[in-house]
Write a protein that holds these residues in place. Structure first.
Motif, PDB file in Angstrom:
ATOM      1  N   UNK A  16      -9.552   5.761 -69.406  1.00  0.00           N
ATOM      2  CA  UNK A  16      -8.297   6.049 -68.705  1.00  0.00           C
ATOM      3  C   UNK A  16      -8.426   5.672 -67.234  1.00  0.00           C
ATOM      4  N   UNK A  17      -9.588   5.922 -66.635  1.00  0.00           N
ATOM      5  CA  UNK A  17      -9.816   5.520 -65.241  1.00  0.00           C
ATOM      6  C   UNK A  17      -9.682   4.009 -65.100  1.00  0.00           C
ATOM      7  N   UNK A  18     -10.232   3.274 -66.068  1.00  0.00           N
ATOM      8  CA  UNK A  18     -10.125   1.806 -66.040  1.00  0.00           C
ATOM      9  C   UNK A  18      -8.672   1.365 -66.199  1.00  0.00           C
ATOM     10  N   UNK A  19      -7.917   2.056 -67.068  1.00  0.00           N
ATOM     11  CA  UNK A  19      -6.497   1.729 -67.263  1.00  0.00           C
ATOM     12  C   UNK A  19      -5.703   1.982 -65.973  1.00  0.00           C
ATOM     13  N   UNK A 138     -17.541  12.968 -64.143  1.00  0.00           N
ATOM     14  CA  UNK A 138     -16.542  13.402 -63.159  1.00  0.00           C
ATOM     15  C   UNK A 138     -16.620  12.564 -61.888  1.00  0.00           C
ATOM     16  N   UNK A 139     -17.832  12.303 -61.433  1.00  0.00           N
ATOM     17  CA  UNK A 139     -18.019  11.580 -60.182  1.00  0.00           C
ATOM     18  C   UNK A 139     -17.673  10.103 -60.336  1.00  0.00           C
ATOM     19  N   UNK A 140     -17.983   9.520 -61.486  1.00  0.00           N
ATOM     20  CA  UNK A 140     -17.609   8.131 -61.730  1.00  0.00           C
ATOM     21  C   UNK A 140     -16.092   7.982 -61.762  1.00  0.00           C
ATOM     22  N   UNK A 141     -15.419   8.934 -62.397  1.00  0.00           N
ATOM     23  CA  UNK A 141     -13.952   8.893 -62.447  1.00  0.00           C
ATOM     24  C   UNK A 141     -13.377   8.967 -61.029  1.00  0.00           C
ATOM     25  N   UNK A 142     -14.007   9.805 -60.194  1.00  0.00           N
ATOM     26  CA  UNK A 142     -13.530   9.983 -58.816  1.00  0.00           C
ATOM     27  C   UNK A 142     -14.075   8.922 -57.869  1.00  0.00           C
ATOM     28  N   UNK A 143     -14.793   7.928 -58.433  1.00  0.00           N
ATOM     29  CA  UNK A 143     -15.344   6.809 -57.643  1.00  0.00           C
ATOM     30  C   UNK A 143     -16.354   7.291 -56.612  1.00  0.00           C
ATOM     31  N   UNK A 144     -17.209   8.229 -57.031  1.00  0.00           N
ATOM     32  CA  UNK A 144     -18.267   8.747 -56.168  1.00  0.00           C
ATOM     33  C   UNK A 144     -19.621   8.263 -56.677  1.00  0.00           C
ATOM     34  N   UNK A 145     -20.575   8.140 -55.785  1.00  0.00           N
ATOM     35  CA  UNK A 145     -21.912   7.694 -56.161  1.00  0.00           C
ATOM     36  C   UNK A 145     -22.675   8.752 -56.942  1.00  0.00           C
ATOM     37  N   UNK A 146     -23.496   8.322 -57.874  1.00  0.00           N
ATOM     38  CA  UNK A 146     -24.254   9.266 -58.709  1.00  0.00           C
ATOM     39  C   UNK A 146     -25.760   9.005 -58.632  1.00  0.00           C
ATOM     40  N   UNK A 147     -26.202   8.329 -57.577  1.00  0.00           N
ATOM     41  CA  UNK A 147     -27.609   7.969 -57.466  1.00  0.00           C
ATOM     42  C   UNK A 147     -28.532   9.169 -57.474  1.00  0.00           C
ATOM     43  N   UNK A 278     -12.917  -1.951 -62.776  1.00  0.00           N
ATOM     44  CA  UNK A 278     -13.099  -0.833 -61.846  1.00  0.00           C
ATOM     45  C   UNK A 278     -14.472  -0.840 -61.190  1.00  0.00           C
ATOM     46  N   UNK A 279     -15.464  -1.425 -61.850  1.00  0.00           N
ATOM     47  CA  UNK A 279     -16.820  -1.454 -61.293  1.00  0.00           C
ATOM     48  C   UNK A 279     -17.067  -2.675 -60.414  1.00  0.00           C
TER      49      UNK A 279
END
Length: 381
Positions: A16-19, A138-147, A278-279
């Motif tokens: 859905x985030x990609x859509x 959650x963080x990927x959907x919100x476009x936050x880093x997950x390192x 999106x990526x």
């Protein structure tokens, strides 16, 4: 035989985030996104998507009401479990609540529960890994880093992660690396993960193969590109019947085969694919530049010298274009050639071998000097 229930769908839905991203790029259906948000009672997600600029119309008041009812039901179950249930039941309800909050788009509240699960000493490493994956979605959907989060999950994997969780961790980490423009790391991880992919909750296998192929075209050796991408049955099966996938795969084939005019045309098409992804959207200009450099480098490797006219014909672009782009790459020390403009010839330079060898000697010398400096400090003490 007893019926086996399907595991619950994990949220948020990153497809859905990609859509949503594609719709914001002018290539998607806002009505379908609106329908998905309504189905999920995603009242918080609705607000954030509307703030991005996607026109969804008026939001139904029932969304927040229905979302509240879902959470209230889970809170009642959780209270009952804490009073008379076991730890396993409590954890299951906590995961369910965090998952439902993610479905609503309340990522802060969802992550607070996942953090609570990880902080509990009696929780197994496997459960902590799943909580980390939930936070990561959650963080990927919100476009936050997950390192940093993936470093934490890696430590849990060392303590008790099974084969499944280690493979999924590699997929999550590869997506982080792509967003962080660590394209070579992402490519290596993804190529290794094609045969063992099992993270559909974060990305579809088709999208995974598409991203893997693009990252590999940028960074993989020619032999790896052939073995791990072009001849890989899984990659061909996923991308062969998909319009975008076929574009990506053809660029890989053209680079490997040295069909440079087709390769350049393919890069133009690939740019449109990346703009909708999106990526990769924020890295599309960088990737295009790297692909052009790679094509030039591979072509020039076969010649001691070549005319601008021949190179222009091979790449299907004007001599002026070849001249200007080569000049930029030479100035940036990306290509070991020089242009003889009087005779219209591109010549390889000695720097390609002697210069690189010299740079290697300097680096090794620096390492030795650093070790000697550390040793002298120890001796002085």
């Amino acid at each position: 035989m007893p019926e086996t229930s399907e595991p619950p769908k994990l949220y948020p839905d990153l497809e859905l985030a990609a859509d949503i991203h594609r719709a914001l790029c002018g290539d998607g259906d806002a009505k379908e996104i609106k329908a998905a948000l309504v189905e999920n009672n995603a009242f918080k997600m609705w607000d954030s998507v509307a703030e991005m600029g996607l026109k969804l119309g008026s939001k139904s008041k029932d969304l927040e009401k229905k979302a509240g009812e879902e959470i209230k039901e889970l809170d009642e179950k959780l209270a009952a479990a804490k009073e008379s249930g076991g730890e396993t039941e409590i954890q299951e309800i906590q995961f369910s609540k965090a998952n439902v909050l993610a479905k609503h788009g309340d990522f802060e509240a969802s992550n607070a529960i996942y953090a609570e699960i990880k902080a509990e000493k009696k929780v197994s490493s496997g459960k902590k890994i799943e909580a980390g994956f939930g936070e990561a979605r959650n963080m990927l959907f919100a476009n936050l880093g997950i390192g940093k989060l993936m470093e934490e999950v890696a430590e849990y994997c060392k303590l008790g992660g099974d084969w499944d969780k280690r493979n999924r961790h590699a997929t999550y980490l590869s997506l982080h690396n792509l967003r962080d423009r660590e394209i070579e790391k992402a490519a290596d991880s993804m190529k290794a993960g094609v045969k063992t992919f099992n993270a559909e909750e974060v990305i579809s296998f088709k999208e995974f193969c598409k991203l893997c192929t693009i990252a590999s075209i940028v960074t993989a050796s020619r032999s790896s590109l052939k073995k791990d991408i072009i001849d890989c049955p899984e990659v061909k099966a996923q991308l062969g019947n998909d319009p975008e996938g076929e574009i990506v795969l053809q660029v890989a084939r053209d680079l490997y085969d040295g069909t440079y005019d087709g390769y350049m045309r393919g890069i133009v098409k690939l740019t449109n694919v990346m703009e909708r992804d999106i990526y990769l959207k924020t890295h599309s200009n960088y990737i295009v530049r790297e692909l052009v450099v790679r094509g030039y480098e591979q072509f020039l490797r076969s010649y001691q010298s070549v005319t601008l006219a021949n190179m222009s014909e091979a790449f299907g672009v004007s001599k002026e274009h070849i001249d200007s782009t080569l000049s930029r790459f030479i100035s940036a020390n990306r290509l070991d050639v020089k242009i003889d403009k009087v005779n219209g010839v591109v010549e390889r330079t000695e720097r390609g071998t002697r210069g690189k060898g010299y740079e290697g000697i300097v680096k090794e010398g620096d390492k030795v000097l650093n070790k000697m400096a550390r040793l002298s400090r120890v001796v002085d003490v």
